[in-house]
Design a protein around this motif. Sequence first.
Motif, PDB file in Angstrom:
ATOM      1  N   MET A  15      -7.733  36.322 -14.038  1.00 42.58           N
ATOM      2  CA  MET A  15      -6.563  36.103 -14.889  1.00 42.58           C
ATOM      3  C   MET A  15      -6.909  35.206 -16.078  1.00 42.58           C
ATOM      4  O   MET A  15      -6.522  35.486 -17.224  1.00 42.58           O
ATOM      5  CB  MET A  15      -5.436  35.480 -14.055  1.00 42.58           C
ATOM      6  N   VAL A  16      -7.645  34.144 -15.834  1.00 39.29           N
ATOM      7  CA  VAL A  16      -8.049  33.223 -16.903  1.00 39.29           C
ATOM      8  C   VAL A  16      -8.980  33.920 -17.886  1.00 39.29           C
ATOM      9  O   VAL A  16      -8.870  33.738 -19.110  1.00 39.29           O
ATOM     10  CB  VAL A  16      -8.706  31.966 -16.303  1.00 39.29           C
ATOM     11  N   ALA A  17      -9.891  34.743 -17.373  1.00 33.99           N
ATOM     12  CA  ALA A  17     -10.815  35.465 -18.256  1.00 33.99           C
ATOM     13  C   ALA A  17     -10.060  36.409 -19.180  1.00 33.99           C
ATOM     14  O   ALA A  17     -10.390  36.531 -20.372  1.00 33.99           O
ATOM     15  CB  ALA A  17     -11.830  36.241 -17.422  1.00 33.99           C
ATOM     16  N   VAL A  18      -9.040  37.076 -18.651  1.00 29.13           N
ATOM     17  CA  VAL A  18      -8.212  37.958 -19.477  1.00 29.13           C
ATOM     18  C   VAL A  18      -7.508  37.153 -20.553  1.00 29.13           C
ATOM     19  O   VAL A  18      -7.486  37.529 -21.736  1.00 29.13           O
ATOM     20  CB  VAL A  18      -7.188  38.712 -18.604  1.00 29.13           C
ATOM     21  N   ARG A  19      -6.940  36.029 -20.163  1.00 26.94           N
ATOM     22  CA  ARG A  19      -6.242  35.180 -21.138  1.00 26.94           C
ATOM     23  C   ARG A  19      -7.179  34.714 -22.249  1.00 26.94           C
ATOM     24  O   ARG A  19      -6.828  34.742 -23.441  1.00 26.94           O
ATOM     25  CB  ARG A  19      -5.632  33.980 -20.418  1.00 26.94           C
ATOM     26  N   ARG A  20      -8.382  34.301 -21.873  1.00 31.30           N
ATOM     27  CA  ARG A  20      -9.310  33.776 -22.880  1.00 31.30           C
ATOM     28  C   ARG A  20      -9.811  34.878 -23.812  1.00 31.30           C
ATOM     29  O   ARG A  20     -10.026  34.635 -25.006  1.00 31.30           O
ATOM     30  CB  ARG A  20     -10.476  33.077 -22.178  1.00 31.30           C
ATOM     31  N   GLU A  21      -9.968  36.079 -23.280  1.00 29.45           N
ATOM     32  CA  GLU A  21     -10.358  37.194 -24.137  1.00 29.45           C
ATOM     33  C   GLU A  21      -9.254  37.481 -25.155  1.00 29.45           C
ATOM     34  O   GLU A  21      -9.533  37.724 -26.342  1.00 29.45           O
ATOM     35  CB  GLU A  21     -10.627  38.442 -23.290  1.00 29.45           C
ATOM     36  N   LEU A  22      -8.015  37.420 -24.705  1.00 30.38           N
ATOM     37  CA  LEU A  22      -6.889  37.603 -25.618  1.00 30.38           C
ATOM     38  C   LEU A  22      -6.829  36.475 -26.650  1.00 30.38           C
ATOM     39  O   LEU A  22      -6.558  36.710 -27.834  1.00 30.38           O
ATOM     40  CB  LEU A  22      -5.573  37.638 -24.829  1.00 30.38           C
ATOM     41  N   HIS A  23      -7.092  35.250 -26.184  1.00 34.42           N
ATOM     42  CA  HIS A  23      -6.994  34.095 -27.085  1.00 34.42           C
ATOM     43  C   HIS A  23      -8.023  34.169 -28.201  1.00 34.42           C
ATOM     44  O   HIS A  23      -7.750  33.738 -29.330  1.00 34.42           O
ATOM     45  CB  HIS A  23      -7.174  32.800 -26.295  1.00 34.42           C
ATOM     46  N   GLN A  24      -9.193  34.708 -27.895  1.00 33.81           N
ATOM     47  CA  GLN A  24     -10.241  34.797 -28.906  1.00 33.81           C
ATOM     48  C   GLN A  24      -9.970  35.866 -29.961  1.00 33.81           C
ATOM     49  O   GLN A  24     -10.554  35.823 -31.042  1.00 33.81           O
ATOM     50  CB  GLN A  24     -11.585  35.091 -28.229  1.00 33.81           C
ATOM     51  N   LYS A  25      -9.088  36.827 -29.630  1.00 30.89           N
ATOM     52  CA  LYS A  25      -8.857  37.958 -30.533  1.00 30.89           C
ATOM     53  C   LYS A  25      -7.369  38.116 -30.853  1.00 30.89           C
ATOM     54  O   LYS A  25      -6.759  39.150 -30.582  1.00 30.89           O
ATOM     55  CB  LYS A  25      -9.402  39.238 -29.904  1.00 30.89           C
ATOM     56  N   PRO A  26      -6.756  37.093 -31.447  1.00 30.20           N
ATOM     57  CA  PRO A  26      -5.319  37.176 -31.745  1.00 30.20           C
ATOM     58  C   PRO A  26      -5.034  38.187 -32.845  1.00 30.20           C
ATOM     59  O   PRO A  26      -5.792  38.317 -33.806  1.00 30.20           O
ATOM     60  CB  PRO A  26      -4.989  35.754 -32.206  1.00 30.20           C
TER      61      PRO A  26
END
Length: 429
Positions: free
Chosen positions: A49-60
């Motif tokens: 879940m955290v990995a998904v969030r961080r991937e999203l955060h890097q590509k707003p």
Amino acid sequence: CQQSHPQLGRFLCLLLLACATRAVAAAATKADAGSFKERAQEEGFKQWMVAVRRELHQKPELMYKEFETSKLIQRELSDIGIPFVAGIGETGVIGTIGSGEAPVIALRADMDALPIEEENDIPFKSTHEGRMHACGHDVHTAMLLAGGRLLKELHDSGSLGKGTVKLVFQPAEEGGAGALHTRKHLDDVSAIYGFHVWPGIPFGTVATRRGTIMASAAFFTCTFHGKGTHGAMPHLGHDPVLAASAATQSLQSIVSRQTSPLDSSVVSVTRFHSGGAFNVVPDEAVIGGTLRALTEAGMADLQESTRRIVTLVAEAHGCSATLSFMEDVHPVVPPVVNDAGAVAFVQSVAETLVGKEMVQEVEPTMAAEDFAYYTQKMPGAFVFLGIGEDNFPLHHPKLMVDEDVMPLGAALHAALAVEALSASKNEVE
């Protein structure tokens, strides 16, 4: 009693059986909610879940341009095994879990970012210049995906029962009214729930309220047209800078002198642009800003007062004014009005997860959310999930969400859906 009044005795037996059944169901719900939280806190689950969030955060991505975000959501739903429909409002996605039958419960997350340059020094900092997930939509999306995974695991075990859950990944919340697109696919929904991470509230607190929780919002821009001239000869022109300045001050009288002190309203002029030379009175000056009210009638009054003031102030300075509320790009968002029953339901489920002391009733905020478009058409509740009282505010370049809140958000999504389906089944029976 049964011998002398057989019908009464039968009724009492049925009543006791129903009460016992509901008590067992309530205990099962509490157990389910707890198991959802435990599962979401498992190391492998949380890391995903955290990995998904961080991937999203890097590509707003900004509203209606969330193409990579949409692909990520579709990828994760496919991996989990949740069927979906994509391309809603260009980038929106709706996943479906369950039997496909009524009752149908919807869970919603927004997915767009903001035109803000991130100032956090973190390994997963935004890689898109001038764009940032400064409102937590990356967290919302990851929590809903995780909630969907919990529900899919329950469904695959045969324990979800009759009914359907729709996972709504909505584009363009930040001023684009993306909810109007996804709402078209929710005609069969009996209730909808949405969460927003919220600074200023103790970490892990679940906060909401009955009735209006968020304001109506409108944006405006106004161009003052004057007559340019040499800065040394202002009497030969009509100064739009002076007109725009006077209008900016006069607009503040809408709240202080034209609106009841008991009716919360906001008029904020946030932009002022004019000219390019030190010795030239320009032809035009442009101001812009936002209006907020807690009722649709209050918003209509603010718009009319704004229109009247800019027109008359411009005329008083020998200028004219062109006002636009830009509704083709930024539709006026109505207030978010929570259904009282839906709020009581959320509070009851949340108490099983965090305890009664961590469930709060909050005052309305003058921030706005297009979740309002859902609650116009169906019962629903919008809920704040506390991320700490010392955090930066939403839309700040240094906002950072503590990822330890995410398992709770995932469990809340799943528990609400399961209990809502169960409650609807009990009502039918």
